[in-house]
Scaffold this motif. Sequence first.
Motif, PDB file in Angstrom:
ATOM      1  N   GLY A  82     -63.147  81.534  42.559  1.00  0.00           N
ATOM      2  CA  GLY A  82     -63.290  80.428  41.623  1.00  0.00           C
ATOM      3  C   GLY A  82     -62.560  79.210  42.133  1.00  0.00           C
ATOM      4  O   GLY A  82     -62.082  79.171  43.280  1.00  0.00           O
ATOM      5  N   THR A  83     -62.471  78.216  41.277  1.00  0.00           N
ATOM      6  CA  THR A  83     -61.793  76.966  41.588  1.00  0.00           C
ATOM      7  C   THR A  83     -60.703  76.745  40.550  1.00  0.00           C
ATOM      8  O   THR A  83     -60.842  77.161  39.399  1.00  0.00           O
ATOM      9  N   ALA A  84     -59.608  76.119  40.952  1.00  0.00           N
ATOM     10  CA  ALA A  84     -58.525  75.763  40.027  1.00  0.00           C
ATOM     11  C   ALA A  84     -58.013  74.380  40.413  1.00  0.00           C
ATOM     12  O   ALA A  84     -58.198  73.936  41.547  1.00  0.00           O
ATOM     13  N   PHE A  85     -57.368  73.710  39.452  1.00  0.00           N
ATOM     14  CA  PHE A  85     -56.795  72.399  39.775  1.00  0.00           C
ATOM     15  C   PHE A  85     -55.392  72.283  39.196  1.00  0.00           C
ATOM     16  O   PHE A  85     -55.088  72.814  38.134  1.00  0.00           O
ATOM     17  N   VAL A 155     -70.648  61.651  35.526  1.00  0.00           N
ATOM     18  CA  VAL A 155     -69.561  62.597  35.755  1.00  0.00           C
ATOM     19  C   VAL A 155     -69.702  63.183  37.151  1.00  0.00           C
ATOM     20  O   VAL A 155     -70.779  63.153  37.755  1.00  0.00           O
ATOM     21  N   LEU A 156     -68.595  63.735  37.649  1.00  0.00           N
ATOM     22  CA  LEU A 156     -68.578  64.410  38.942  1.00  0.00           C
ATOM     23  C   LEU A 156     -67.851  65.730  38.800  1.00  0.00           C
ATOM     24  O   LEU A 156     -66.978  65.882  37.939  1.00  0.00           O
ATOM     25  N   VAL A 157     -68.210  66.694  39.633  1.00  0.00           N
ATOM     26  CA  VAL A 157     -67.514  67.975  39.676  1.00  0.00           C
ATOM     27  C   VAL A 157     -67.013  68.192  41.099  1.00  0.00           C
ATOM     28  O   VAL A 157     -67.644  67.760  42.068  1.00  0.00           O
ATOM     29  N   TYR A 158     -65.857  68.854  41.189  1.00  0.00           N
ATOM     30  CA  TYR A 158     -65.308  69.179  42.504  1.00  0.00           C
ATOM     31  C   TYR A 158     -64.940  70.647  42.504  1.00  0.00           C
ATOM     32  O   TYR A 158     -64.346  71.155  41.541  1.00  0.00           O
ATOM     33  N   PRO A 161     -67.844  76.190  45.780  1.00  0.00           N
ATOM     34  CA  PRO A 161     -68.905  77.159  45.471  1.00  0.00           C
ATOM     35  C   PRO A 161     -69.320  77.989  46.677  1.00  0.00           C
ATOM     36  O   PRO A 161     -69.184  77.586  47.827  1.00  0.00           O
ATOM     37  N   LEU A 162     -69.850  79.183  46.375  1.00  0.00           N
ATOM     38  CA  LEU A 162     -70.423  80.092  47.364  1.00  0.00           C
ATOM     39  C   LEU A 162     -69.534  80.246  48.594  1.00  0.00           C
ATOM     40  O   LEU A 162     -69.930  79.932  49.720  1.00  0.00           O
ATOM     41  N   PRO A 163     -68.308  80.754  48.422  1.00  0.00           N
ATOM     42  CA  PRO A 163     -67.410  80.921  49.573  1.00  0.00           C
ATOM     43  C   PRO A 163     -68.005  81.868  50.592  1.00  0.00           C
ATOM     44  O   PRO A 163     -68.622  82.869  50.261  1.00  0.00           O
ATOM     45  N   GLY A 164     -67.822  81.530  51.854  1.00  0.00           N
ATOM     46  CA  GLY A 164     -68.378  82.325  52.937  1.00  0.00           C
ATOM     47  C   GLY A 164     -69.773  81.906  53.320  1.00  0.00           C
ATOM     48  O   GLY A 164     -70.274  82.301  54.370  1.00  0.00           O
ATOM     49  N   MET A 165     -70.420  81.084  52.470  1.00  0.00           N
ATOM     50  CA  MET A 165     -71.771  80.634  52.767  1.00  0.00           C
ATOM     51  C   MET A 165     -71.829  79.121  52.953  1.00  0.00           C
ATOM     52  O   MET A 165     -72.442  78.626  53.894  1.00  0.00           O
ATOM     53  N   LEU A 166     -71.153  78.373  52.065  1.00  0.00           N
ATOM     54  CA  LEU A 166     -71.160  76.916  52.142  1.00  0.00           C
ATOM     55  C   LEU A 166     -69.818  76.419  52.677  1.00  0.00           C
ATOM     56  O   LEU A 166     -68.944  77.197  53.025  1.00  0.00           O
ATOM     57  N   SER A 167     -69.666  75.114  52.717  1.00  0.00           N
ATOM     58  CA  SER A 167     -68.472  74.492  53.269  1.00  0.00           C
ATOM     59  C   SER A 167     -67.219  74.959  52.538  1.00  0.00           C
ATOM     60  O   SER A 167     -67.180  75.028  51.312  1.00  0.00           O
ATOM     61  N   ALA A 168     -66.184  75.259  53.304  1.00  0.00           N
ATOM     62  CA  ALA A 168     -64.911  75.689  52.737  1.00  0.00           C
ATOM     63  C   ALA A 168     -63.982  74.520  52.471  1.00  0.00           C
ATOM     64  O   ALA A 168     -62.853  74.711  52.017  1.00  0.00           O
ATOM     65  N   SER A 169     -64.443  73.288  52.723  1.00  0.00           N
ATOM     66  CA  SER A 169     -63.573  72.120  52.588  1.00  0.00           C
ATOM     67  C   SER A 169     -63.660  71.471  51.218  1.00  0.00           C
ATOM     68  O   SER A 169     -63.056  70.426  50.993  1.00  0.00           O
ATOM     69  N   GLY A 170     -64.387  72.050  50.284  1.00  0.00           N
ATOM     70  CA  GLY A 170     -64.529  71.459  48.959  1.00  0.00           C
ATOM     71  C   GLY A 170     -65.803  70.653  48.861  1.00  0.00           C
ATOM     72  O   GLY A 170     -66.216  70.008  49.825  1.00  0.00           O
ATOM     73  N   GLN A 171     -66.441  70.696  47.694  1.00  0.00           N
ATOM     74  CA  GLN A 171     -67.708  70.008  47.524  1.00  0.00           C
ATOM     75  C   GLN A 171     -67.708  69.169  46.258  1.00  0.00           C
ATOM     76  O   GLN A 171     -67.166  69.573  45.231  1.00  0.00           O
ATOM     77  N   LEU A 172     -68.350  68.019  46.355  1.00  0.00           N
ATOM     78  CA  LEU A 172     -68.474  67.083  45.245  1.00  0.00           C
ATOM     79  C   LEU A 172     -69.903  67.095  44.750  1.00  0.00           C
ATOM     80  O   LEU A 172     -70.856  67.090  45.538  1.00  0.00           O
ATOM     81  N   GLY A 173     -70.070  67.143  43.428  1.00  0.00           N
ATOM     82  CA  GLY A 173     -71.393  67.064  42.822  1.00  0.00           C
ATOM     83  C   GLY A 173     -71.401  65.976  41.770  1.00  0.00           C
ATOM     84  O   GLY A 173     -70.377  65.694  41.142  1.00  0.00           O
ATOM     85  N   ALA A 174     -72.550  65.357  41.549  1.00  0.00           N
ATOM     86  CA  ALA A 174     -72.649  64.241  40.617  1.00  0.00           C
ATOM     87  C   ALA A 174     -73.741  64.499  39.591  1.00  0.00           C
ATOM     88  O   ALA A 174     -74.742  65.165  39.867  1.00  0.00           O
ATOM     89  N   GLY A 175     -73.536  63.984  38.396  1.00  0.00           N
ATOM     90  CA  GLY A 175     -74.528  64.092  37.338  1.00  0.00           C
ATOM     91  C   GLY A 175     -74.112  63.239  36.165  1.00  0.00           C
ATOM     92  O   GLY A 175     -73.452  62.216  36.322  1.00  0.00           O
ATOM     93  N   THR A 279     -57.173  70.141  43.931  1.00  0.00           N
ATOM     94  CA  THR A 279     -58.123  71.197  43.595  1.00  0.00           C
ATOM     95  C   THR A 279     -58.122  72.242  44.702  1.00  0.00           C
ATOM     96  O   THR A 279     -58.145  71.885  45.876  1.00  0.00           O
ATOM     97  N   VAL A 280     -58.102  73.519  44.336  1.00  0.00           N
ATOM     98  CA  VAL A 280     -57.965  74.591  45.330  1.00  0.00           C
ATOM     99  C   VAL A 280     -58.937  75.726  45.025  1.00  0.00           C
ATOM    100  O   VAL A 280     -59.287  75.971  43.868  1.00  0.00           O
ATOM    101  N   PRO A 281     -59.370  76.449  46.065  1.00  0.00           N
ATOM    102  CA  PRO A 281     -60.132  77.680  45.841  1.00  0.00           C
ATOM    103  C   PRO A 281     -59.184  78.833  45.582  1.00  0.00           C
ATOM    104  O   PRO A 281     -58.138  78.960  46.227  1.00  0.00           O
ATOM    105  N   ILE A 282     -59.532  79.699  44.651  1.00  0.00           N
ATOM    106  CA  ILE A 282     -58.682  80.841  44.355  1.00  0.00           C
ATOM    107  C   ILE A 282     -59.510  82.129  44.433  1.00  0.00           C
ATOM    108  O   ILE A 282     -60.728  82.115  44.319  1.00  0.00           O
ATOM    109  N   ALA A 283     -58.804  83.222  44.666  1.00  0.00           N
ATOM    110  CA  ALA A 283     -59.427  84.550  44.725  1.00  0.00           C
ATOM    111  C   ALA A 283     -58.624  85.487  43.835  1.00  0.00           C
ATOM    112  O   ALA A 283     -57.396  85.436  43.796  1.00  0.00           O
TER     113      ALA A 283
END
Length: 289
Positions: A82-85, A155-158, A161-175, A279-283
Amino acid sequence: MKQSPVTARLHRAAILGFAALAALGAAACPSAARAQLPPAPTPVPGSLLDRPRPAPAPQASPGDPAGTGAPQARAARRIAFGTAFRVGDAGHLVTNRHVVDGCTAIGIVAGNKATGNLRLVAADRKHDLALLAGAPGPSGAVLRADDDPVQGEDVLVYGYPLPGMLSASGQLGAGMVTALTGIRNDPDQLQIDAPLQQGNSGGPLLDRRGQVIGVVFAKLNALRVAQLTGDLPQNVNFAVRLAPLKRLLEANDVRYELGPADGPALSNQEVAARARDWTVPIACQRQPG
């Protein structure tokens, strides 16, 4: 036989398509260097329409004739991502309760390992929020002073997502905010159309000033809704509003920073740079079941 120009173009397109599929398959398979973290598991549901299903029975295979399941597959069922901030200056993190529920160990993902020893301080089951401790850092999120989002505001989300498949550097989404209430008209939630994937759970929902206005937690199970209605919903995602988050922080004496209502609007690049700092990825590791 000489191919016509149309046939040749179709042939090239097919080759490129197969190459793309092969590349995706390679990206989805963890390398030996990342063996310490299993591949991304099936998502822990946050939506009322996305309930967990029992894991399928192990199937026999040439490499596993007893059908016991590979060690990686068993490990994947024990790990949630997941993600945490970070909030405040004392090392507190906010995430979703469903990300850390039942964990025997929680850590921040760095490279191919989960490091640190995060501690669960409090959980709000009703609003799917959790407060962790043990992650000091140079900066924390700035929360919006008022919990008064506007339908249609950007709004934006940071998140991660999808660890091991997509970028591990963090992703920004807009809507944008599509509705001021959430699942089954819940007034403590927002509906948004910013894209969410597995691993986004617990990440911040941000306004154009880079201030947190919610915590993303769920997406509608489009396939299940399609089975019920015959129609495939698109971009129906949800976030917990700011008021429940502030109540959780205040109940646990966590100080947080409020942003000015008249702050300047930021570019996407500026919002991403700020969010990346806190913002950090957590396991989460769970007991095998």
